[in-house]
Design an enzyme around this catalytic site. Structure first.
Site, PDB file in Angstrom:
ATOM      1  CG  ASP A 184      -2.202   0.744   1.035  1.00 60.47           C
ATOM      2  OD1 ASP A 184      -2.268   1.573   0.106  1.00 60.47           O
ATOM      3  OD2 ASP A 184      -3.153   0.503   1.800  1.00 60.47           O
TER       4      ASP A 184
ATOM      5  CD  GLU B 206       0.260   6.207  -3.835  1.00 64.49           C
ATOM      6  OE1 GLU B 206      -0.096   6.096  -2.647  1.00 64.49           O
ATOM      7  OE2 GLU B 206       0.110   5.318  -4.666  1.00 64.49           O
TER       8      GLU B 206
ATOM      9  CG  ASP C 138      -7.717   4.498  -0.700  1.00 66.10           C
ATOM     10  OD1 ASP C 138      -7.719   3.289  -0.979  1.00 66.10           O
ATOM     11  OD2 ASP C 138      -6.927   5.006   0.111  1.00 66.10           O
TER      12      ASP C 138
END
Length: 811
Positions: free
Chosen positions: A394, A397, A477
């Site tokens: 996860d 970035e 998300d």
């Protein structure tokens, strides 16, 4: 810029111009590398995207016809205007593919490159938001590090030409003509710097800085922010599959994922204990709902020790026993791990002691090989050694900085906010590469450790070449709205069109509720699963997800397990269960195509121009796609039964328009009725199904109802032949979860249908592997286009027992 001299080098053509030097290098007959520099020599920096390959190279010729040079391979000719150095690209038959503006299409602008200096005056600011731990350095000194260039590669694209690729972005763009896009890493942006054209070519830019794509009033070009030189690849197809093959020829093959990864993966934010994980799996098994994976999301660590790669001993008291029980239930575990670490964690202390942290002293330096090796050591000792099966990398970035506030910043502001944050800690020339190198460390570490378990790594960011590290990228998300669902389809298709085969989405979206104080938390359903409107949206998202490479539910705000949407006999539950079982019945088809991804550089999730490039009506259809060579998938992307708040909708037709591409006939998967291609139909789309069509000439192997991917309790094979034209299919089998396939431990059975002779052939099985079934009962069903015109078509059925020898069945 006129050409003043040129010469043929051993491996290509070098051009001397009044404004720098260019080099054309054929990597194959259809892949040409082009470099442009203002320096005395071309860069020798090693590419992170392009792999070394001894097969690189091709025979080329150079023709000088006065004002023009022609650089030719057997497939591609690049004509170069000697007065302007403008390039025009042709195929071997003289057809123009694309060209630069006549005055020239390549620009290099010198710039200063700055770097950050972190000293005793630097101050760290720690915070935590909806997207996890964030640590930002303040009072940073900046100094000029070196000179580099801003680049621009301009084109004159043709009328009617369509462009795809560039990765997955949240805006839902499909055909990129007339659009502009910023390429940088962010929660809902996964960058792959590749364009694919319906005119039969692709462009891959070997750059890792911020990039821009434009095709509007401001120009038609690909531009990079910081580079030592311009470096790109022209890839000729002409078919999309051949373009993808060229992309993976230079960026590497995609390894096979384990068979279980193509089953259903249950996730949510979040399972909080060993007990909850196991009980959820047991509930799936007791209900006879198929399941192959379950996910342990963030905060599996102890307390505030963010990013620690060990499980909290209070909530997960016996990780080895937990894994043994999950494996006994034939389920694998994926665990979320982060590159950001709390300073009090043992993992952070070990990293910091060796100087492996970036300037914010929270994110490990994935650009250093030794740091990647230590990161894997920590993941191995804390998780993998206990039996964990897969990774969820996860926040790959790690310097995203705009997830705050009530108002979403404008696109240009978001680009500036996020890239400036990244440039504080990373070299501006490399800000897009973090996920690529982070994934490399996980893959290489696990491959060094064992060959008995294939790498599975779900990542939120991507880059060109990352697919070779066993990654699946998901779209970030996102929020639960019908508009978001509509946009996910073209987002995924463009990601796969850029050459990376594994993409997925959070089924049901991550954010379900609405929090006005946070611009990104903007779902429509505050009541979650208690809202019948959300249940309908979730069912449609689930139906779409059943035809993606990874089939995975995930999100926050509300539960996600199938029984949260009703009970058996109720419409939402039954619709979910039906598509869950359909996915498992399709596993023989899906897993065979997974092998083609590895063997042939195939693409599983296919924008319609992949298969129907010569039907221009497909160029702008962004809500239909092919799932492999046989299935035309048409998700439902608008509500038909309930609005927000469980409000019933009245007078809504339970149909959607479907364009059936020309060149074949199409069978309705559900009713078996047949339709001619080249027309738009109004397809039935009740809650329990979406429009699904099968192309004539398809051979579709299916399995029986099973509970997990390796379930052998129902081992019969059902082969559907969709007549109307001849076709073939390679049925693939192996051990399911090791790298034996790389050494030839697999079996392939070639199947073919001869329409004219009405013969179905199963050729002699080639190869073998430990545990292979020597005999299998097979039911072959022929669906004939003529019979399918009837109201109640009846397939012709044959029963055979296949032992690996040649079988010919006449119908």
């Amino acid at each position: 810029m006129p050409i003043v001299n040129y010469h043929a080098a051993r491996d290509g053509l070098v051009l001397e111009t009044t404004e720098g030097r260019m080099r054309l290098t054929p990597y194959s007959d259809s892949v040409i590398r082009v470099q442009y520099t203002l320096e005395a020599d071309f860069s020798t920096a090693e590419s992170l995207m392009i792999v070394r390959n001894p097969e690189y190279g091709a025979v080329f010729t150079i023709k000088d016809s006065g004002n023009e040079l022609s650089f030719c391979t057997s497939y591609v000719t690049i004509r170069i205007d000697k007065r302007t150095c403008s390039f025009a690209y042709y195929d071997s038959k003289g057809k123009l593919l694309t060209k630069e503006p006549s005055r020239g299409g390549k620009t290099l602008v010198p710039i200063d490159v700055y770097k950050s200096l972190f000293d005793d005056d630097s101050r760290l600011e720690t915070g935590q938001g909806a997207d996890g731990l964030r640590v930002r350095a303040k009072k940073i000194q900046r100094t000029i590090d070196r000179k580099a260039y801003r680049t621009k590669l301009a084109f004159e694209w043709a009328n009617g030409e369509a462009l795809y690729g560039l990765g997955s972005h949240e805006e839902g763009m499909f055909n990129l003509r007339g659009q502009h896009q910023y390429l940088y890493q962010q929660n809902m942006k996964a960058v792959v710097p590749v364009l694919m054209s319906t005119r039969g070519y692709g462009i891959l830019v070997d750059s890792y800085s911020l990039m821009k794509f434009r095709d509007d009033a401001f120009g038609s070009y690909l531009g990079t922010d910081v580079d030592d030189e311009m470096d790109y690849y022209f890839i000729y197809g002409p078919e999309p599959d051949e373009i993808v093959r060229g992309i993976r020829f230079i960026t590497g093959k995609a390894p096979m994922l384990p068979k279980w990864a193509y089953g259903y993966v249950q996730s949510k934010e979040r399972y909080e204990s060993q007990h909850e994980l196991i009980e959820t799996v047991r509930e799936y098994r007791s209900r006879q709902l198929p399941l192959d994976g379950i996910v342990l999301d963030w905060q599996s660590w102890t307390g505030e020790l963010w990013g620690q790669k060990t499980l909290d001993p209070e909530r997960f008291p016996d990780p080895k026993k937990m894994m043994e029980e999950l494996h006994r239930l034939n389920v694998r575990l994926m665990v979320s791990i982060w590159p950001i670490m709390n300073t009090n964690s043992d993992n952070h202390k070990e990293m910091a002691a060796q100087g492996f942290m970036l300037g914010n002293q929270a994110t490990y330096d994935a650009f250093r090989e030794q740091a990647r090796e230590l990161y894997w050591k920590q993941a191995y000792e804390g998780l993998f050694s206990n039996g964990v099966d897969a990774w969820w990398c996860d926040c790959t970035e790690p310097f995203e900085a705009d997830w705050k506030g009530a108002v979403k910043p404008e696109p240009e502001d978001r680009m500036r906010i996020n890239t400036e944050e990244s440039k504080l800690y990373l070299d501006p020339e490399w800000i897009n590469a973090y996920s690529l190198l982070h994934s490399r460390g996980i893959y290489e570490g696990q491959r060094r450790t064992t060959d008995r378990k294939r790498v599975v790594n779900l990542t939120r960011s991507a880059y060109g070449g990352q697919h070779r590290y066993g990654t699946i990228t998901w779209s970030g998300d996102i929020s639960a709205t019908w508009d978001t669902l509509r946009k996910q389809i073209p987002d995924g298709l463009n990601f796969c069109a850029a050459g990376s085969p594994y993409w997925t989405t959070d089924i049901g979206a991550f954010f379900v509720q609405n929090k006005p104080e946070l611009w990104f938390w903007d779902g429509d359903y505050d009541a979650g699963v208690d809202d019948l409107g959300y249940r309908e949206l979730y069912v449609r998202w689930f139906q779409y997800g059943a035809f993606l490479p990874m089939f995975r539910s995930h999100g926050t705000d509300t539960p996600r397990e199938v029984w949260r949407f009703g009970e058996p006999g109720e419409p939402f539950y039954d619709a979910l269960a039906a598509f869950l079982r359909l996915r498992y019945r399709l596993l023989p088809y899906i897993y065979s195509l997974a092998y083609r991804i590895y063997r042939d550089d195939y693409t599983l999730t296919r924008a319609l121009p992949f298969d129907f490039r010569h039907d221009s009506r497909t160029y702008d259809i962004q809500d239909q796609f092919m799932f492999g060579p046989a299935l035309l998938v048409n998700p439902v992307t608008r509500p038909m039964y309930y609005d927000v708040g469980s409000t019933p909708l009245e007078g809504i037709l339970k149909t959607r328009e479907v364009y059936l591409p020309e060149g074949c006939k199409w069978f309705d998967f559900w009713s078996q009725r047949v339709y001619d291609g080249g027309q738009t139909v109004e397809a039935e789309a009740p809650l329990e199904r979406i429009p699904l069509y099968v192309r004539s000439g398809s051979i579709l192997p299916m399995g029986d109802d099973i509970q997990y991917a390796d379930d052998q309790t129902q081992a019969d094979l059902f082969i559907r032949i969709y007549g109307g034209q001849s076709g073939s299919f390679d049925y693939y089998e192996d051990e399911g979860d090791n790298y034996g396939y790389e050494d030839g431990r697999f079996a392939v059975t070639s199947m073919s249908w001869d329409e004219e002779r009405r013969i179905f052939i199963m050729a002699e099985r080639k190869g073998s592997y430990p545990g292979m079934q020597s005999q299998r009962d097979i039911q072959v069903l022929l669906l004939d286009p003529e019979d399918s015109l009837n109201d109640h078509p009846t397939p012709v059925t044959r029963q055979v027992s296949y032992t690996g020898s040649l079988i010919e069945l006449t119908f």
